[in-house]
Design a protein around this motif. Sequence first.
Motif, PDB file in Angstrom:
ATOM      1  N   VAL A  97       6.532   6.261  -1.363  1.00 32.16           N
ATOM      2  CA  VAL A  97       5.160   6.114  -1.858  1.00 32.16           C
ATOM      3  C   VAL A  97       4.161   6.031  -0.715  1.00 32.16           C
ATOM      4  CG1 VAL A  97       5.917   4.983  -3.983  1.00 32.16           C
ATOM      5  CG2 VAL A  97       5.322   3.580  -2.011  1.00 32.16           C
TER       6      VAL A  97
ATOM      7  N   SER B 144      -1.620   3.148  -2.138  1.00 30.02           N
ATOM      8  CA  SER B 144      -0.399   2.348  -2.211  1.00 30.02           C
ATOM      9  C   SER B 144      -0.346   1.310  -1.098  1.00 30.02           C
ATOM     10  CB  SER B 144       0.829   3.258  -2.137  1.00 30.02           C
ATOM     11  OG  SER B 144       0.859   3.960  -0.907  1.00 30.02           O
TER      12      SER B 144
ATOM     13  N   VAL C  65       6.566  -3.037  -2.301  1.00 33.90           N
ATOM     14  CA  VAL C  65       6.154  -1.728  -1.820  1.00 33.90           C
ATOM     15  C   VAL C  65       6.489  -1.531  -0.349  1.00 33.90           C
ATOM     16  CG1 VAL C  65       4.175  -0.177  -1.568  1.00 33.90           C
ATOM     17  CG2 VAL C  65       4.321  -1.689  -3.540  1.00 33.90           C
TER      18      VAL C  65
ATOM     19  N   VAL D  63       3.048   4.300  -7.101  1.00 30.46           N
ATOM     20  CA  VAL D  63       3.819   3.062  -6.996  1.00 30.46           C
ATOM     21  C   VAL D  63       4.416   2.693  -8.345  1.00 30.46           C
ATOM     22  CG1 VAL D  63       3.675   0.585  -6.555  1.00 30.46           C
ATOM     23  CG2 VAL D  63       2.553   2.191  -5.002  1.00 30.46           C
TER      24      VAL D  63
END
Length: 821
Positions: A145, A201, A139, A153
């Motif tokens: 995101v 996220s 991530v 995500v």
Amino acid sequence: MIKKITFFICCLFTISTTFSQSKDAANTIKIFGKVIDAKTNQPLEYATIIIKNTKTEKVSGGITDLDGNFSIQLPKANYQISVEFISFKSINFPAEEITSNKNLGTIKLAEDTNSLNEIVIVAEKSTVDIRLDKKIYNVGKDMTVKGGTASDVLDNVPSVDVDPEGAVSLRGSENVRILIDGKPSALVGLNGADALRQLPSDAIERVEVITSPSARYDAEGTAGILNIILRKGKAVGFNGSVNVTVGDPQNYQGAVNLNMRTEKVNVFSNFGYNDRKGPGNYLADITYLSNGAIDSLRTEKRNFDRNRAGFNGNVGLEYYLNDDSSITGTVFVRSSNNNSYSTNNISSFDPSGNNLYNSVRIQDEDEKDESLQFSLNYANNFNDKGHKLTVDYQYNASNEFESADIFDTNLEFNSTKEISIDNLFQADYVLPIGESAQFEAGYRGNFQDLTSDYLVVAPNLDPRFNPSNNLEFTQNVNAFYTQFGNKINKFSYLLGLRAEITAIDINLLTTQENYKKRFTDFFPTVNLGYEVNDDQSFTLGYGRRLRRPRSRFLNPFENRASETVISKGNVNLDPTYTNSFDLGYLNRWGKLTLNSSIYYQHSTNNIVRVNREEVRIINNKETNVLVREPINLASEDRMGFEFNANYNPSRKIKLSGSFNFFQFETNGEYTYDITNPTTNTVTSVTQDFDAKNTSWFTRFDARVSLPLDIEWQTRLFYRGPRSDAQSDTDGVFSANLAFSKDILKDKGTLVLNVSDVFNSRKYVTNAFAPSRENPTNISNQTFQWRVRQVSLNFTYRFNQNKSQKERNQQQRDDDGGGDEF
């Protein structure tokens, strides 16, 4: 389809043969080994291996992977090798002539105590990391995101799709198991879709996509497993970050990540708060038929105004008992207060288009969710060769209360109160045998107790269909597994067997109905791998898996947002069993990495949601009602292929894409009775659900470095149209854009994110009930969960140096290090 698969397999082997012959292995050697922390014996990911040619002065090298391993292929020459990792003392090997493969063994790096108070370096990983047994979506560097949720995500992970209601599918199948840090978790909550929209996220480090799980994992999830890994800082010293997001429609978020590590203790934490509004809309045009002729028309236009506010906190402490063992305790809390206000404008017309009546149905819904999770982990490394024992205990408590006032011609009230207590016990033992073999065995026990009290009060409710009920649900699963793996030259295998003993008790207190389900199942797994060379490999996986119906699938409560389009559960559901096969191919040509696979799944007792009819009295009139509920069908066969590619043509451009094509064939019949409320006559209806269809979805992602050190990221997504026995769904396209800029001497980062740029993420479905061949109503439905979102995100890091982590990442991208073979 078989011809396509055969052609694709032939292409894979042709490519393999061509490129394996192009390698000139006669003049190359391989330098490999493993880097670990001398204090904890834990692997050091992203340690730097520097290799200098003493004659040409050329410097090359690589980066260690998640398990601390590295493997670097070079021409024969005289080399000087050094191993470095921030806050650790470097190790330098004397220069030597290397003319054959060189195993540096296990390299132990000791902490540099003089640097404990220096700036901490935290690696920021590439977006997608392709491994043989799984794909890892990191991530950290995905700007699209930022300011989003766990649902966002997952919706950006290759092979994964999230529909507007929040249902997660893997390779087109919703039969996917979602884990947190490798275990079932209260973070997913009682209603997984809503809970994933509450988890920010920023709390997520990576997502692992496991399509051919070994016996170590739960057998739950016929399509595979999505494992969400939360952030847990490991860097020495005190460091952290602060994250703030503002957006339109309203999106306010704040998050703090803090970490402090000394020689004996590592403390990690993250806290987050969010306050979001999610406007959406729904349109349904329903045509009622009688003997093939139009009887009446009904239109429903529903607008949603959702407000979600919540807090989550995660605090953990890892204590190193000695050089070989540690104990870790973690506490997670989540609390949210949500409000959803929907206005449903309803109009009815006769076949000539004359208006019969109009009404407005308003639903004002409040929901409060609270979750507490406590986990304790003990890890003991008997030696540095992988001999270890881990023991886990996890306690989850979730509480959800939901109430709704519905205003129509009359006032209606409904409420749901759910409480779930979950306990998990787990032990895993790993014993290396010789140089390359490994034996594993373990136990996992999942014990869930859930109560759900659902109440509906409505003066015009047909008493035959009052959905009020009080449900008690208990599910206990005891699982034992063992597996053995070995590597013989270029061939490796992992064979496993898992046994799961399930006991389910369902009590419907309102109707005094009791259901007991007992079953013991065995789940064999086979995973094979063959390395053609350092860049090419094949994998073949087989596993038997199941899908147990969740409590919400079993609970016969009804969604009351509409009187004529209703969804509910089915207490008579049984598990689905699936045999799954997966053939994978991985190849790297310089800066291009390709990972592809062909898969086939055969499921019996398949769980699907179907539409059926009921005749109810609404406003003193017989009305056809569309009921959507899950049932068990006979079987489903699913086959398809996918490929994921990463290509970095230069330091300023990084491209990635994925494509997934699948075909599914369903077979089965469903028979049910329709009772006429006036005459009490019963009509038996049999629906044929035999269907065969294909669909596909694809993603494209581009990261480009612009002037003024601005990063630009674009992500495009398209999901192709699909059909089943009762519905046709149109294709869906969406596009996301993001721009980032480092400020404050690289300690801060600004990210501008536009989600669904063209406001096109709308799901359009035509549904036929009870069947396509002889429908009595046809509904055209358009659903948009949320509209286009624009947000601005600011992150400030302290005691973290971004320029160093970018340099480490760039070396990883250029050298191709870090992939696990």
